[in-house]
Design a protein around this motif. Structure first.
Motif, mmCIF file in Angstrom:
data_model
loop_
_atom_site.group_PDB
_atom_site.id
_atom_site.type_symbol
_atom_site.label_atom_id
_atom_site.label_comp_id
_atom_site.label_asym_id
_atom_site.label_seq_id
_atom_site.Cartn_x
_atom_site.Cartn_y
_atom_site.Cartn_z
ATOM 1 N N CYS A 48 0.880 4.295 3.515
ATOM 2 C CA CYS A 48 -0.573 3.912 3.805
ATOM 3 C C CYS A 48 -0.715 2.668 4.449
ATOM 4 O O CYS A 48 -0.157 1.762 4.146
ATOM 5 C CB CYS A 48 -1.124 3.659 2.400
ATOM 6 N N GLU A 49 -1.510 2.819 5.636
ATOM 7 C CA GLU A 49 -1.983 1.577 6.358
ATOM 8 C C GLU A 49 -2.993 1.023 5.566
ATOM 9 O O GLU A 49 -3.637 1.685 4.448
ATOM 10 C CB GLU A 49 -2.602 1.987 7.589
ATOM 11 N N PRO A 50 -3.236 -0.478 5.385
ATOM 12 C CA PRO A 50 -4.356 -0.892 4.727
ATOM 13 C C PRO A 50 -5.792 -0.731 5.377
ATOM 14 O O PRO A 50 -6.548 -1.677 5.764
ATOM 15 C CB PRO A 50 -3.738 -2.384 4.893
ATOM 16 N N THR A 51 -6.137 0.638 5.247
ATOM 17 C CA THR A 51 -7.462 1.239 5.700
ATOM 18 C C THR A 51 -7.723 2.021 4.652
ATOM 19 O O THR A 51 -7.085 2.852 3.930
ATOM 20 C CB THR A 51 -7.249 1.728 7.054
ATOM 21 N N LEU A 52 -9.284 2.186 4.630
ATOM 22 C CA LEU A 52 -9.774 3.325 3.643
ATOM 23 C C LEU A 52 -9.475 4.431 4.117
ATOM 24 O O LEU A 52 -9.056 5.456 3.252
ATOM 25 C CB LEU A 52 -11.427 3.092 3.876
ATOM 26 N N ARG A 53 -9.506 5.042 5.454
ATOM 27 C CA ARG A 53 -9.095 6.431 5.919
ATOM 28 C C ARG A 53 -7.747 6.764 5.395
ATOM 29 O O ARG A 53 -7.311 7.708 4.833
ATOM 30 C CB ARG A 53 -9.033 6.514 7.294
ATOM 31 N N SER A 54 -6.465 5.707 5.317
ATOM 32 C CA SER A 54 -5.358 6.260 4.858
ATOM 33 C C SER A 54 -5.145 6.147 3.395
ATOM 34 O O SER A 54 -4.406 7.091 2.911
ATOM 35 C CB SER A 54 -4.402 4.747 5.475
ATOM 36 N N THR A 55 -5.821 5.310 2.779
ATOM 37 C CA THR A 55 -5.899 5.517 1.266
ATOM 38 C C THR A 55 -6.539 6.535 0.517
ATOM 39 O O THR A 55 -6.285 6.971 -0.693
ATOM 40 C CB THR A 55 -6.382 4.285 0.370
ATOM 41 N N ARG A 56 -7.711 7.184 1.494
ATOM 42 C CA ARG A 56 -8.118 8.536 1.021
ATOM 43 C C ARG A 56 -7.236 9.502 0.841
ATOM 44 O O ARG A 56 -7.323 10.597 0.213
ATOM 45 C CB ARG A 56 -9.565 8.647 2.125
ATOM 46 N N VAL A 57 -6.255 9.542 1.925
ATOM 47 C CA VAL A 57 -5.205 10.537 1.714
ATOM 48 C C VAL A 57 -4.389 10.547 0.451
ATOM 49 O O VAL A 57 -3.949 11.362 0.047
ATOM 50 C CB VAL A 57 -4.303 10.663 3.049
ATOM 51 N N TYR A 58 -4.306 9.101 0.275
ATOM 52 C CA TYR A 58 -3.208 8.935 -0.769
ATOM 53 C C TYR A 58 -4.245 9.635 -2.205
ATOM 54 O O TYR A 58 -3.545 10.238 -2.979
ATOM 55 C CB TYR A 58 -3.140 7.450 -1.275
#
Length: 324
Positions: A183-193
């Motif tokens: 995860c990058e520290p971005t909303l798009r990345s954490t949405r995949v999580y």
């Protein structure tokens, strides 16, 4: 121990998979290791240090599917032919099983040493596939192989997965002792999580988040707010990684100490995983039955539920056929 690296496209999952594989290979003693590139973009060989013009020449698992099926089928009487095997076909008595460190015809033909890491690749999505094929048919080869894998503590299978939640198109997501969400520290990345967590919740999938491209404490705080205790560790901005992305592969010993410690944390978490071979076998059976009903029975022209050996449980004590 089997580990998958997943995440949003561009999050750095291939970079992390390569770093972790190189970390294992450089350990003392070197860990028995096999890596798979199961991503449609097929960049793991390059990330391990192989020039792109050589990487495209690696033998592709997807082009040897019949050979793979014939080998794994062995003398299993429940499987009528290699053609009747599908990506979810589980092993049974008479099947050939795979070990991480062994000599067999499949490894001889399809596995290559890349930068000290034994690597097999699914193969790229070819021009002739456009409009007529699904990449999951290639990734399915990895699922079939993992269904027949017997790995023990101190042995490692590292898989660079397709981006996003594509792994949920089959039971492949259940084949790992630890799934690392990069995860990058971005909303798009954490949405995949969060999407991964939602899908995996009912299947006892062990997840850990590794932050990537982390610049400062604010990035760490953001990741903790988004993923909570699932944040295992993080990789900071790295001159070592930047050099690799520009084609200059440095010795793994040159990796920054903090980032090397992050790889150690991943290995520690993986080694702490508790295997449950009964559950692993049962999940393979469950997804095989789902696929049989949904499409595979029609394609094979027979009831593929008959391929399930009800008395078979995969595990280290399971006897394997000798290579012929």
């Amino acid at each position: 121990m089997k580990i998958a690296f997943v995440g949003k496209g561009g999050s750095g999952k291939t970079t992390l998979a390569a770093l972790f594989a190189r970390h294992l290979a450089a350990s003392t003693p070197a860990a028995p290791l096999l890596a798979f590139d199961a991503d449609i973009n097929q960049h793991l060989a390059a990330a391990l240090g192989m020039p792109e013009d050589e990487a495209v020449l690696l033998p592709a698992l997807g082009e040897h599917l019949t050979e793979i099926k014939e080998y794994l089928r062995g003398s299993n009487p429940r499987i009528s032919s290699a053609a009747a095997m599908v990506k979810t076909t589980p092993p049974g008595r008479g099947s050939r099983l795979l070990r991480v460190a062994e000599s067999n015809p499949l490894y001889d033909r399809l596995v290559r040493d890349v930068g000290g890491v034994r690597l097999a690749v699914t193969g790229a999505f070819a021009v002739e596939d456009l409009g007529v094929a699904c990449y999951h048919s290639k990734v399915g080869t990895v699922e079939l192989l993992l269904n027949h894998f017997v790995d023990e503590p101190g042995e490692y299978v590292v898989v660079d997965m397709t981006a996003g939640a594509d792994a949920f198109a089959s039971g492949l997501f259940t084949r790992f002792d630890l799934t690392v969400l990069v995860c990058e520290p971005t909303l798009r990345s954490t949405r995949v999580y969060r999407q991964y967590v939602d899908y995996a919740r009912d299947f006892d999938v062990r997840l850990a988040v590794v932050g990537n491209k982390v610049d400062d404490d604010a990035d760490v705080t953001f990741l903790r707010e988004q993923v909570g205790d699932d944040l295992l560790t993080w990789i900071g901005r790295s001159a070592f990684i930047k050099a690799a992305e520009r084609g200059r592969i440095l010795p793994i010993t040159d990796l920054e100490p903090a980032n090397a410690a992050a790889l150690c944390a991943v290995r520690t978490a993986l080694d702490a995983s508790v295997k449950n071979w009964g559950r692993y076998t049962a999940q393979a059976v469950e997804f095989h039955l789902r696929n049989a009903i949904a499409w595979a029975n029609d394609r094979a022209g027979e009831d593929l539920a008959d391929q399930i050996d009800p008395e078979f449980v995969l595990g280290p004590a399971t006897p394997t056929l000798s290579v012929r």
